[in-house]
Design a protein around this motif. Structure first.
Motif, PDB file in Angstrom:
ATOM      1  N   ARG A 104      -2.420   0.619  39.573  1.00  0.00           N
ATOM      2  CA  ARG A 104      -2.018   1.884  38.936  1.00  0.00           C
ATOM      3  C   ARG A 104      -0.820   1.634  38.025  1.00  0.00           C
ATOM      4  N   GLY A 105      -0.765   2.363  36.917  1.00  0.00           N
ATOM      5  CA  GLY A 105       0.378   2.278  36.010  1.00  0.00           C
ATOM      6  C   GLY A 105       0.407   1.035  35.145  1.00  0.00           C
ATOM      7  N   VAL A 106      -0.753   0.473  34.857  1.00  0.00           N
ATOM      8  CA  VAL A 106      -0.809  -0.735  34.014  1.00  0.00           C
ATOM      9  C   VAL A 106      -0.477  -0.328  32.580  1.00  0.00           C
ATOM     10  N   PRO A 107       0.566  -0.941  31.978  1.00  0.00           N
ATOM     11  CA  PRO A 107       0.971  -0.550  30.617  1.00  0.00           C
ATOM     12  C   PRO A 107       0.052  -1.140  29.552  1.00  0.00           C
ATOM     13  N   ARG A 108       0.317  -0.746  28.316  1.00  0.00           N
ATOM     14  CA  ARG A 108      -0.338  -1.322  27.130  1.00  0.00           C
ATOM     15  C   ARG A 108       0.754  -1.826  26.204  1.00  0.00           C
ATOM     16  N   CYS A 109       0.456  -2.871  25.453  1.00  0.00           N
ATOM     17  CA  CYS A 109       1.377  -3.372  24.445  1.00  0.00           C
ATOM     18  C   CYS A 109       0.725  -3.169  23.081  1.00  0.00           C
ATOM     19  N   VAL A 110       1.363  -2.349  22.259  1.00  0.00           N
ATOM     20  CA  VAL A 110       0.786  -2.010  20.952  1.00  0.00           C
ATOM     21  C   VAL A 110       1.596  -2.656  19.836  1.00  0.00           C
ATOM     22  N   GLN A 111       0.880  -3.030  18.801  1.00  0.00           N
ATOM     23  CA  GLN A 111       1.513  -3.661  17.645  1.00  0.00           C
ATOM     24  C   GLN A 111       2.395  -2.648  16.934  1.00  0.00           C
ATOM     25  N   THR A 112       3.552  -3.094  16.518  1.00  0.00           N
ATOM     26  CA  THR A 112       4.442  -2.199  15.785  1.00  0.00           C
ATOM     27  C   THR A 112       4.238  -2.459  14.303  1.00  0.00           C
ATOM     28  N   CYS A 113       5.161  -3.070  13.669  1.00  0.00           N
ATOM     29  CA  CYS A 113       5.047  -3.260  12.231  1.00  0.00           C
ATOM     30  C   CYS A 113       4.680  -4.701  11.904  1.00  0.00           C
ATOM     31  N   ARG A 114       4.005  -4.860  10.793  1.00  0.00           N
ATOM     32  CA  ARG A 114       3.671  -6.183  10.268  1.00  0.00           C
ATOM     33  C   ARG A 114       3.650  -6.086   8.757  1.00  0.00           C
ATOM     34  N   ALA A 115       4.360  -6.953   8.118  1.00  0.00           N
ATOM     35  CA  ALA A 115       4.300  -7.021   6.654  1.00  0.00           C
ATOM     36  C   ALA A 115       3.191  -8.008   6.314  1.00  0.00           C
ATOM     37  N   ASN A 116       2.131  -7.507   5.652  1.00  0.00           N
ATOM     38  CA  ASN A 116       1.061  -8.429   5.282  1.00  0.00           C
ATOM     39  C   ASN A 116       1.042  -8.619   3.764  1.00  0.00           C
ATOM     40  N   GLN A 117       0.504  -9.738   3.364  1.00  0.00           N
ATOM     41  CA  GLN A 117       0.525 -10.127   1.956  1.00  0.00           C
ATOM     42  C   GLN A 117      -0.245  -9.140   1.076  1.00  0.00           C
ATOM     43  N   VAL A 118      -1.349  -8.613   1.557  1.00  0.00           N
ATOM     44  CA  VAL A 118      -2.145  -7.664   0.772  1.00  0.00           C
ATOM     45  C   VAL A 118      -1.328  -6.417   0.466  1.00  0.00           C
ATOM     46  N   GLY A 119      -0.659  -5.869   1.484  1.00  0.00           N
ATOM     47  CA  GLY A 119       0.166  -4.677   1.288  1.00  0.00           C
ATOM     48  C   GLY A 119       1.338  -4.937   0.352  1.00  0.00           C
ATOM     49  N   MET A 120       1.947  -6.116   0.485  1.00  0.00           N
ATOM     50  CA  MET A 120       3.081  -6.437  -0.394  1.00  0.00           C
ATOM     51  C   MET A 120       2.598  -6.638  -1.833  1.00  0.00           C
ATOM     52  N   ASP A 121       1.482  -7.321  -2.026  1.00  0.00           N
ATOM     53  CA  ASP A 121       0.943  -7.532  -3.378  1.00  0.00           C
ATOM     54  C   ASP A 121       0.583  -6.204  -4.045  1.00  0.00           C
ATOM     55  N   ARG A 122      -0.012  -5.301  -3.293  1.00  0.00           N
ATOM     56  CA  ARG A 122      -0.421  -4.002  -3.829  1.00  0.00           C
ATOM     57  C   ARG A 122       0.797  -3.191  -4.303  1.00  0.00           C
ATOM     58  N   ASN A 123       1.956  -3.417  -3.682  1.00  0.00           N
ATOM     59  CA  ASN A 123       3.174  -2.681  -4.039  1.00  0.00           C
ATOM     60  C   ASN A 123       4.149  -3.512  -4.869  1.00  0.00           C
ATOM     61  N   ASN A 124       3.727  -4.716  -5.276  1.00  0.00           N
ATOM     62  CA  ASN A 124       4.529  -5.605  -6.138  1.00  0.00           C
ATOM     63  C   ASN A 124       5.873  -5.968  -5.507  1.00  0.00           C
ATOM     64  N   ILE A 125       5.849  -6.235  -4.197  1.00  0.00           N
ATOM     65  CA  ILE A 125       7.091  -6.596  -3.492  1.00  0.00           C
ATOM     66  C   ILE A 125       6.898  -7.911  -2.759  1.00  0.00           C
ATOM     67  N   GLN A 126       8.005  -8.474  -2.318  1.00  0.00           N
ATOM     68  CA  GLN A 126       7.999  -9.672  -1.483  1.00  0.00           C
ATOM     69  C   GLN A 126       9.084  -9.529  -0.426  1.00  0.00           C
ATOM     70  N   LEU A 127       8.943 -10.277   0.641  1.00  0.00           N
ATOM     71  CA  LEU A 127       9.911 -10.226   1.730  1.00  0.00           C
ATOM     72  C   LEU A 127      11.174 -10.969   1.311  1.00  0.00           C
ATOM     73  N   ARG A 128      12.304 -10.285   1.395  1.00  0.00           N
ATOM     74  CA  ARG A 128      13.577 -10.914   1.054  1.00  0.00           C
ATOM     75  C   ARG A 128      14.147 -11.612   2.273  1.00  0.00           C
ATOM     76  N   TRP A 129      14.185 -10.910   3.426  1.00  0.00           N
ATOM     77  CA  TRP A 129      14.629 -11.526   4.673  1.00  0.00           C
ATOM     78  C   TRP A 129      14.142 -10.729   5.866  1.00  0.00           C
ATOM     79  N   LEU A 130      14.158 -11.393   7.007  1.00  0.00           N
ATOM     80  CA  LEU A 130      13.778 -10.817   8.286  1.00  0.00           C
ATOM     81  C   LEU A 130      14.841 -11.241   9.285  1.00  0.00           C
ATOM     82  N   THR A 131      15.362 -10.299  10.048  1.00  0.00           N
ATOM     83  CA  THR A 131      16.374 -10.668  11.048  1.00  0.00           C
ATOM     84  C   THR A 131      15.736 -11.539  12.111  1.00  0.00           C
TER      85      THR A 131
END
Length: 165
Positions: free
Chosen positions: A94-121
């Motif tokens: 009982r009470g088994v959790p789930r782990c869900v994906q949060t954010c991901r920067a993908n190349q397709v999304g960045m290309d579509r918006n003409n951006i690139q990753l500057r840095w990630l902590t």
């Protein structure tokens, strides 16, 4: 419980004999015992279920007693839905959790918006919300006036990229 069943049986048998109940109306002892005994409830669980994008922090065993628990932890960039503790109760986890994906920067999304990753902590924390990303416009593009912020915290929910034109 057997003693109680026996007493009930004797009382019913005596009552039947004294009233001379016909044979076809008498109730068999096994039927009485089945009605009076409680179904057996499992007292153990098998190994805890594996959940995607998580690790089990407790030691892995093949059998757990009812009332014993295990602890899960999600991998980086995944957030837990529910509590980290799952418990064995009457043969079921009982009470088994789930782990869900949060954010991901993908190349397709960045290309579509003409951006690139500057840095990630870089964080030693396992929590996705402790990560920050900053984007910048690709060479030859400039920030769109209605663009969302270029610095993003990694949180659960839809990912909205900043935009350059």
């Amino acid at each position: 419980m057997r003693c109680f069943s026996y007493i009930i049986f004797v009382l019913l048998w005596t009552n039947c004999v004294l009233q001379k109940v016909p044979q076809q109306m008498q109730v068999a002892y096994d039927d009485l015992v089945n009605l009076l005994t409680e179904p057996e409830i499992p007292t153990t669980c098998g190994p805890p279920p594996a959940i995607s994008n998580a690790m089990l922090l407790s030691n892995s065993r093949q059998e757990f007693l009812s009332g014993e628990s295990v602890i899960y932890q999600c991998y980086r960039l995944y957030e837990m839905e529910g509590t980290p503790i799952a418990m064995c109760e009457n043969g079921h986890w009982r009470g088994v959790p789930r782990c869900v994906q949060t954010c991901r920067a993908n190349q397709v999304g960045m290309d579509r918006n003409n951006i690139q990753l500057r840095w990630l902590t870089k964080s030693t924390s396992m929590r996705a919300s402790d990560y920050w990303m900053e984007f910048e416009c690709k060479p030859g593009f400039r920030k769109h006036p209605l663009s969302s912020p270029f610095m993003k915290q990694c949180v659960k929910g839809p990912w909205v990229y900043p935009r350059c034109v």
